[in-house]
Motif scaffolding. Structure first.
Motif, PDB file in Angstrom:
ATOM      1  N   ALA A  13      -2.233 -34.007  42.214  1.00 46.69           N
ATOM      2  CA  ALA A  13      -0.849 -34.440  42.038  1.00 46.69           C
ATOM      3  C   ALA A  13      -0.339 -34.084  40.648  1.00 46.69           C
ATOM      4  O   ALA A  13       0.814 -33.658  40.489  1.00 46.69           O
ATOM      5  CB  ALA A  13      -0.734 -35.937  42.290  1.00 46.69           C
ATOM      6  N   ALA A  14      -1.204 -34.234  39.641  1.00 49.69           N
ATOM      7  CA  ALA A  14      -0.809 -33.887  38.274  1.00 49.69           C
ATOM      8  C   ALA A  14      -0.515 -32.397  38.157  1.00 49.69           C
ATOM      9  O   ALA A  14       0.464 -31.996  37.532  1.00 49.69           O
ATOM     10  CB  ALA A  14      -1.907 -34.287  37.291  1.00 49.69           C
ATOM     11  N   LEU A  15      -1.349 -31.581  38.777  1.00 50.96           N
ATOM     12  CA  LEU A  15      -1.146 -30.137  38.731  1.00 50.96           C
ATOM     13  C   LEU A  15       0.149 -29.741  39.439  1.00 50.96           C
ATOM     14  O   LEU A  15       0.919 -28.915  38.939  1.00 50.96           O
ATOM     15  CB  LEU A  15      -2.346 -29.423  39.362  1.00 50.96           C
ATOM     16  N   ALA A  16       0.419 -30.366  40.580  1.00 54.20           N
ATOM     17  CA  ALA A  16       1.657 -30.080  41.313  1.00 54.20           C
ATOM     18  C   ALA A  16       2.879 -30.489  40.495  1.00 54.20           C
ATOM     19  O   ALA A  16       3.873 -29.751  40.420  1.00 54.20           O
ATOM     20  CB  ALA A  16       1.650 -30.803  42.656  1.00 54.20           C
ATOM     21  N   GLU A  17       2.809 -31.658  39.851  1.00 54.05           N
ATOM     22  CA  GLU A  17       3.928 -32.107  39.018  1.00 54.05           C
ATOM     23  C   GLU A  17       4.107 -31.178  37.819  1.00 54.05           C
ATOM     24  O   GLU A  17       5.232 -30.849  37.436  1.00 54.05           O
ATOM     25  CB  GLU A  17       3.708 -33.544  38.549  1.00 54.05           C
ATOM     26  N   LEU A  18       3.007 -30.738  37.253  1.00 53.11           N
ATOM     27  CA  LEU A  18       3.065 -29.815  36.120  1.00 53.11           C
ATOM     28  C   LEU A  18       3.729 -28.501  36.521  1.00 53.11           C
ATOM     29  O   LEU A  18       4.574 -27.972  35.798  1.00 53.11           O
ATOM     30  CB  LEU A  18       1.658 -29.579  35.576  1.00 53.11           C
ATOM     31  N   GLU A  19       3.387 -27.990  37.682  1.00 47.22           N
ATOM     32  CA  GLU A  19       4.013 -26.756  38.176  1.00 47.22           C
ATOM     33  C   GLU A  19       5.516 -26.949  38.372  1.00 47.22           C
ATOM     34  O   GLU A  19       6.315 -26.067  38.055  1.00 47.22           O
ATOM     35  CB  GLU A  19       3.357 -26.318  39.478  1.00 47.22           C
ATOM     36  N   SER A  20       5.899 -28.110  38.870  1.00 43.87           N
ATOM     37  CA  SER A  20       7.318 -28.415  39.057  1.00 43.87           C
ATOM     38  C   SER A  20       8.053 -28.461  37.715  1.00 43.87           C
ATOM     39  O   SER A  20       9.168 -27.943  37.586  1.00 43.87           O
ATOM     40  CB  SER A  20       7.453 -29.756  39.782  1.00 43.87           C
ATOM     41  N   ILE A  21       7.428 -29.058  36.723  1.00 47.30           N
ATOM     42  CA  ILE A  21       8.028 -29.135  35.390  1.00 47.30           C
ATOM     43  C   ILE A  21       8.216 -27.744  34.806  1.00 47.30           C
ATOM     44  O   ILE A  21       9.268 -27.426  34.244  1.00 47.30           O
ATOM     45  CB  ILE A  21       7.170 -30.018  34.460  1.00 47.30           C
ATOM     46  N   VAL A  22       7.217 -26.902  34.961  1.00 45.13           N
ATOM     47  CA  VAL A  22       7.307 -25.530  34.445  1.00 45.13           C
ATOM     48  C   VAL A  22       8.481 -24.801  35.100  1.00 45.13           C
ATOM     49  O   VAL A  22       9.269 -24.124  34.417  1.00 45.13           O
ATOM     50  CB  VAL A  22       5.984 -24.763  34.665  1.00 45.13           C
ATOM     51  N   GLN A  23       8.630 -24.955  36.405  1.00 45.12           N
ATOM     52  CA  GLN A  23       9.747 -24.304  37.102  1.00 45.12           C
ATOM     53  C   GLN A  23      11.089 -24.788  36.561  1.00 45.12           C
ATOM     54  O   GLN A  23      11.999 -23.995  36.326  1.00 45.12           O
ATOM     55  CB  GLN A  23       9.661 -24.554  38.603  1.00 45.12           C
ATOM     56  N   LYS A  24      11.226 -26.103  36.379  1.00 43.93           N
ATOM     57  CA  LYS A  24      12.479 -26.665  35.853  1.00 43.93           C
ATOM     58  C   LYS A  24      12.781 -26.116  34.464  1.00 43.93           C
ATOM     59  O   LYS A  24      13.921 -25.749  34.161  1.00 43.93           O
ATOM     60  CB  LYS A  24      12.406 -28.191  35.786  1.00 43.93           C
ATOM     61  N   LEU A  25      11.751 -26.068  33.616  1.00 42.57           N
ATOM     62  CA  LEU A  25      11.962 -25.587  32.259  1.00 42.57           C
ATOM     63  C   LEU A  25      12.299 -24.097  32.242  1.00 42.57           C
ATOM     64  O   LEU A  25      13.126 -23.653  31.440  1.00 42.57           O
ATOM     65  CB  LEU A  25      10.730 -25.871  31.391  1.00 42.57           C
ATOM     66  N   GLU A  26      11.670 -23.332  33.121  1.00 44.72           N
ATOM     67  CA  GLU A  26      11.935 -21.890  33.172  1.00 44.72           C
ATOM     68  C   GLU A  26      13.351 -21.596  33.646  1.00 44.72           C
ATOM     69  O   GLU A  26      13.937 -20.588  33.257  1.00 44.72           O
ATOM     70  CB  GLU A  26      10.926 -21.201  34.086  1.00 44.72           C
ATOM     71  N   GLN A  27      13.909 -22.462  34.475  1.00 45.52           N
ATOM     72  CA  GLN A  27      15.280 -22.245  34.961  1.00 45.52           C
ATOM     73  C   GLN A  27      16.302 -22.397  33.847  1.00 45.52           C
ATOM     74  O   GLN A  27      17.374 -21.803  33.900  1.00 45.52           O
ATOM     75  CB  GLN A  27      15.595 -23.217  36.098  1.00 45.52           C
ATOM     76  N   GLY A  28      15.969 -23.188  32.828  1.00 43.85           N
ATOM     77  CA  GLY A  28      16.834 -23.324  31.666  1.00 43.85           C
ATOM     78  C   GLY A  28      18.120 -24.088  31.906  1.00 43.85           C
ATOM     79  O   GLY A  28      19.058 -23.968  31.117  1.00 43.85           O
ATOM     80  N   GLU A  29      18.166 -24.889  32.952  1.00 47.20           N
ATOM     81  CA  GLU A  29      19.400 -25.613  33.265  1.00 47.20           C
ATOM     82  C   GLU A  29      19.380 -27.063  32.792  1.00 47.20           C
ATOM     83  O   GLU A  29      20.363 -27.771  32.947  1.00 47.20           O
ATOM     84  CB  GLU A  29      19.659 -25.550  34.768  1.00 47.20           C
ATOM     85  N   LEU A  30      18.279 -27.517  32.207  1.00 44.28           N
ATOM     86  CA  LEU A  30      18.174 -28.896  31.732  1.00 44.28           C
ATOM     87  C   LEU A  30      18.789 -29.018  30.348  1.00 44.28           C
ATOM     88  O   LEU A  30      18.812 -28.061  29.576  1.00 44.28           O
ATOM     89  CB  LEU A  30      16.704 -29.322  31.662  1.00 44.28           C
ATOM     90  N   LEU A  32      18.871 -30.374  26.464  1.00 47.34           N
ATOM     91  CA  LEU A  32      17.806 -30.363  25.461  1.00 47.34           C
ATOM     92  C   LEU A  32      16.980 -31.638  25.553  1.00 47.34           C
ATOM     93  O   LEU A  32      15.747 -31.602  25.536  1.00 47.34           O
ATOM     94  CB  LEU A  32      18.396 -30.210  24.055  1.00 47.34           C
ATOM     95  N   GLU A  33      17.658 -32.774  25.677  1.00 48.78           N
ATOM     96  CA  GLU A  33      16.959 -34.063  25.763  1.00 48.78           C
ATOM     97  C   GLU A  33      16.048 -34.114  26.996  1.00 48.78           C
ATOM     98  O   GLU A  33      14.889 -34.521  26.912  1.00 48.78           O
ATOM     99  CB  GLU A  33      17.961 -35.210  25.800  1.00 48.78           C
ATOM    100  N   GLU A  34      16.550 -33.692  28.134  1.00 45.47           N
ATOM    101  CA  GLU A  34      15.745 -33.703  29.363  1.00 45.47           C
ATOM    102  C   GLU A  34      14.610 -32.686  29.279  1.00 45.47           C
ATOM    103  O   GLU A  34      13.499 -32.943  29.758  1.00 45.47           O
ATOM    104  CB  GLU A  34      16.616 -33.419  30.594  1.00 45.47           C
ATOM    105  N   SER A  35      14.862 -31.553  28.657  1.00 47.87           N
ATOM    106  CA  SER A  35      13.806 -30.555  28.462  1.00 47.87           C
ATOM    107  C   SER A  35      12.669 -31.125  27.627  1.00 47.87           C
ATOM    108  O   SER A  35      11.496 -30.917  27.940  1.00 47.87           O
ATOM    109  CB  SER A  35      14.360 -29.300  27.776  1.00 47.87           C
ATOM    110  N   LEU A  36      13.016 -31.848  26.569  1.00 43.55           N
ATOM    111  CA  LEU A  36      11.988 -32.467  25.719  1.00 43.55           C
ATOM    112  C   LEU A  36      11.192 -33.522  26.488  1.00 43.55           C
ATOM    113  O   LEU A  36       9.976 -33.602  26.363  1.00 43.55           O
ATOM    114  CB  LEU A  36      12.622 -33.082  24.473  1.00 43.55           C
ATOM    115  N   LYS A  37      11.884 -34.320  27.308  1.00 44.45           N
ATOM    116  CA  LYS A  37      11.193 -35.325  28.125  1.00 44.45           C
ATOM    117  C   LYS A  37      10.230 -34.651  29.094  1.00 44.45           C
ATOM    118  O   LYS A  37       9.096 -35.097  29.266  1.00 44.45           O
ATOM    119  CB  LYS A  37      12.192 -36.178  28.899  1.00 44.45           C
ATOM    120  N   GLN A  38      10.696 -33.576  29.726  1.00 44.63           N
ATOM    121  CA  GLN A  38       9.853 -32.864  30.678  1.00 44.63           C
ATOM    122  C   GLN A  38       8.664 -32.212  29.966  1.00 44.63           C
ATOM    123  O   GLN A  38       7.542 -32.219  30.475  1.00 44.63           O
ATOM    124  CB  GLN A  38      10.666 -31.805  31.429  1.00 44.63           C
TER     125      GLN A  38
END
Length: 82
Positions: A13-30, A32-38
Motif C-alpha cells: 500500500a505504501a508503494l502504491a501511494e508513493l507511485e500515486s504521489i510521484v504521478q501527481k508531482l510530475e503533473q505539476g498541477e499542485l 506549492l503548499e500541496e506539493s510540499l505536503k505530498q
C-alpha cells in the motif's frame, strides 16, 4: 491539540501511494503548499518501504542460518510453483 501522524500502511500500500504521489508531482498541477505536503508524505512512505525491506532481508538472513547457528550466504531462490 497534538498533530497526529498519518498511519503507515503495509509495504504494498505504501508503494502504491508513493507511485500515486510521484504521478501527481510530475503533473505539476499542485500548489506549492500541496506539493510540499505530498513530498513530505513521500519521504515518510519511502522510509517506511526501506525499513520493511531491511526487515525482510534480516528475516531471510535468520532463516539462512545452519543448525549450529552459522550464517550461510546464499542467493534467495523462489520456490517452484509447478
Amino acid at each position: 491539540m497534538t498533530r497526529q501522524k498519518p498511519a503507515t500502511p503495509d509495504f504494498e500500500a505504501a508503494l502504491a501511494e508513493l507511485e500515486s504521489i510521484v504521478q501527481k508531482l510530475e503533473q505539476g498541477e499542485l500548489s506549492l503548499e500541496e506539493s510540499l505536503k505530498q513530498f513530505e508524505r513521500g519521504v515518510v512512505l519511502t522510509r517506511s518501504c526501506q525499513k520493511a525491506l531491511r526487515h525482510a532481508e534480516q528475516k531471510i538472513r535468520v532463516l539462512a542460518r545452519t543448525g549450529d547457528g552459522e550464517v550461510v550466504e546464499q542467493d534467495f531462490e523462489a520456490p517452484d510453483t509447478d
